[in-house]
Design an enzyme around this catalytic site. Structure first.
Site, PDB file in Angstrom:
ATOM      1  N   PHE A 156       0.698  -1.129   0.204  1.00 40.58           N
ATOM      2  CA  PHE A 156      -0.014   0.080   0.036  1.00 40.58           C
ATOM      3  C   PHE A 156       0.971   1.111   0.126  1.00 40.58           C
ATOM      4  O   PHE A 156       1.407   1.577   0.980  1.00 40.58           O
ATOM      5  CB  PHE A 156      -0.738   0.052   1.051  1.00 40.58           C
ATOM      6  CG  PHE A 156      -1.978   1.329   1.175  1.00 40.58           C
ATOM      7  CD1 PHE A 156      -2.917   1.234   0.537  1.00 40.58           C
ATOM      8  CD2 PHE A 156      -1.505   2.358   1.832  1.00 40.58           C
ATOM      9  CE1 PHE A 156      -3.873   2.386   0.369  1.00 40.58           C
ATOM     10  CE2 PHE A 156      -2.451   3.496   1.799  1.00 40.58           C
ATOM     11  CZ  PHE A 156      -3.499   3.524   0.901  1.00 40.58           C
ATOM     12  N   ASP A 241       9.670   2.636   1.754  1.00 35.47           N
ATOM     13  CA  ASP A 241       8.421   3.545   2.183  1.00 35.47           C
ATOM     14  C   ASP A 241       8.249   3.457   3.647  1.00 35.47           C
ATOM     15  O   ASP A 241       7.725   2.674   4.168  1.00 35.47           O
ATOM     16  CB  ASP A 241       7.267   3.036   1.394  1.00 35.47           C
ATOM     17  CG  ASP A 241       5.952   4.038   1.603  1.00 35.47           C
ATOM     18  OD1 ASP A 241       5.955   4.420   2.599  1.00 35.47           O
ATOM     19  OD2 ASP A 241       5.122   3.676   0.936  1.00 35.47           O
ATOM     20  N   LYS A 270       3.295  11.524   7.113  1.00 41.68           N
ATOM     21  CA  LYS A 270       2.494  11.253   8.152  1.00 41.68           C
ATOM     22  C   LYS A 270       2.984  12.028   9.457  1.00 41.68           C
ATOM     23  O   LYS A 270       2.508  13.036   9.720  1.00 41.68           O
ATOM     24  CB  LYS A 270       2.276   9.769   8.320  1.00 41.68           C
ATOM     25  CG  LYS A 270       1.350   9.197   7.056  1.00 41.68           C
ATOM     26  CD  LYS A 270       0.828   7.673   7.659  1.00 41.68           C
ATOM     27  CE  LYS A 270      -0.066   7.069   6.363  1.00 41.68           C
ATOM     28  NZ  LYS A 270      -1.218   7.752   5.900  1.00 41.68           N
TER      29      LYS A 270
END
Length: 417
Positions: A156, A241, A270
């Site tokens: 994802f 990531d 984030k």
């Protein structure tokens, strides 16, 4: 404003609208891309949230790791407040006085040389895809239009058109074609498949050190180190990531550190914005990020003064090591408690690292969504994924007693099933 309930806004001093009315208004006017839990939050502090009716909830989700430092962290709020009084946006058409420090200090935190500031995690991934392709053509010498990026099944990395082109999640991918070519998908955690997938035209391997959306999937020991060795051997960039796994979540600054791995490229987001503003970045060496030239890539809000001010405070907080140590220590407490659950017959598996866990519930208990709703009724916020899994990722500032209480609610819900 036709169709909105009276008292729609819920700012201090204004009328409070019932949660049901607010949810109905959102459903009527917002594209149905999410299915939120039936709660309407009004305020937050630390690891706790309060809804419009005054009920409190322990947050064990932390905005998918965007709130590593908790809700309304005083240091971060103050950093934002100070910058709000100065300047919030200039665009990259001119310099501003927080930009150099942000790029310099983030590069130093990562042990890298250069930073490409953008806004969201998906934007960081998209930027990295462009970068590694350009590096492949200009530096590695891959023939034009032939660059390949190897990714893992179950990944994802966002929901843009390019990113969902290499997703294996039918829900994220179906009906959005034609898809962007140039990606090779291999099983996650399989070094043999990874080795077989790399060719002379491979420019990068893009991996999550821990797959979050898939259910907090930790790869087999030695997998990341093996990928790092293989990519060096084949002159391929290793892109990590760390948008969810990085910045303290797993007990280290980066999840890659658990295997002593330093990738060629970090993707961050984030928690970098402290739960206040969207901030993300591609961080790498000058030899890699230097392939971009003026006018070839850009972002109006990327690296804006407000984002830089908040992110600089995040970097300063991470430099102390306090939050990494806390995540490691409380993570042991979390996994010790969760480790007892598979023997109950109500939980089939538990995975994770640091203050991050995926709990697979037995079909006899119900779905992950149903478990999340039962926990909501007991004052605990978690989120399901892939049907049977519940993710747990509290803010790193959570107290021991609060963490224990949240886990007690989880046990109680499981026992009552």
């Amino acid at each position: 404003m036709k169709g909105f309930p009276v008292g729609f806004r819920t700012y201090p001093g204004e009328a409070v609208t019932a949660a049901e009315d607010l949810i109905a208004a959102a459903d009527a006017h917002c594209a149905p891309t999410y299915r939120p839990l039936p709660v309407v939050i009004a305020t937050g502090e630390g690891a706790w949230l309060t809804d419009v009716a005054g009920r409190r909830y322990l947050d064990l989700l932390a905005g998918y790791s965007a709130l590593n430092f908790g809700h309304g962290n005083p240091r971060l709020v103050e950093a934002a407040r100070r910058q709000l009084d100065r300047v919030t946006l200039t665009s990259r058409a001119v310099h501003h006085d927080r930009f150099a420090a942000f790029c310099t200090e983030l590069a130093e935190l990562c042990g890298m040389e250069m930073v490409l500031p953008v806004n969201t995690g998906a934007e960081a991934v998209e930027s990295a895809v462009k970068m590694v392709r350009k590096w492949g053509y200009r530096v590695k010498g891959v023939p034009a239009e032939m660059a390949k990026v190897v990714v893992a099944a179950g990944n994802f990395h966002g929901r843009t058109t390019t990113v969902i082109s290499f997703s294996t999640d039918p829900e994220a991918r179906a009906d959005y074609g034609p898809y962007t070519p140039g990606f090779e998908i291999v099983p996650y955690g399989d070094p043999t498949a990874m080795r077989a997938a790399l060719t002379e035209n491979t420019v990068a391997v893009l991996l999550e050190p821990i797959q979050g959306e898939s259910g907090v999937i930790v790869p087999p020991a030695g997998y990341l180190a093996g990928v790092r060795e293989l990519t060096r051997e084949r002159n391929v960039l290793f892109v990590a990531d760390e948008i969810q796994s990085g910045l303290g979540r797993t007990g280290r600054t980066f999840a890659c550190e658990h295997e002593g791995v330093v990738p060629d490229v970090y993707l961050l987001g984030k928690a970098l914005g402290g739960g206040i503003v969207p901030v993300s970045a591609v961080v790498s060496s000058a030899a890699v990020l230097g392939v971009f030239q003026p006018g070839e890539h850009g972002s109006t809000f990327g690296g804006n003064p407000l984002a830089c001010a908040v992110a600089l405070e995040v970097i300063a907080m991470l430099r102390t090591g306090e939050f990494q140590e806390r995540a490691a220590r409380l993570g042991e407490r979390l996994h010790r408690a969760l480790g007892e659950l598979p023997g109950t017959g109500r939980v089939t598996a538990v995975r994770g690292r640091g203050l991050w866990a995926g709990v697979d519930v037995s079909p006899a208990v119900g779905t992950g969504r149903q478990l999340s709703e039962r926990l909501l009724a007991r004052g605990v916020l978690v989120k399901d994924t892939h049907g049977s899994t519940v993710r747990i990722a509290p803010p790193l500032v959570i107290g021991e007693e609060d963490l224990d209480w949240g886990l007690e609610q989880l046990r109680a819900v499981l026992e009552a099933a």
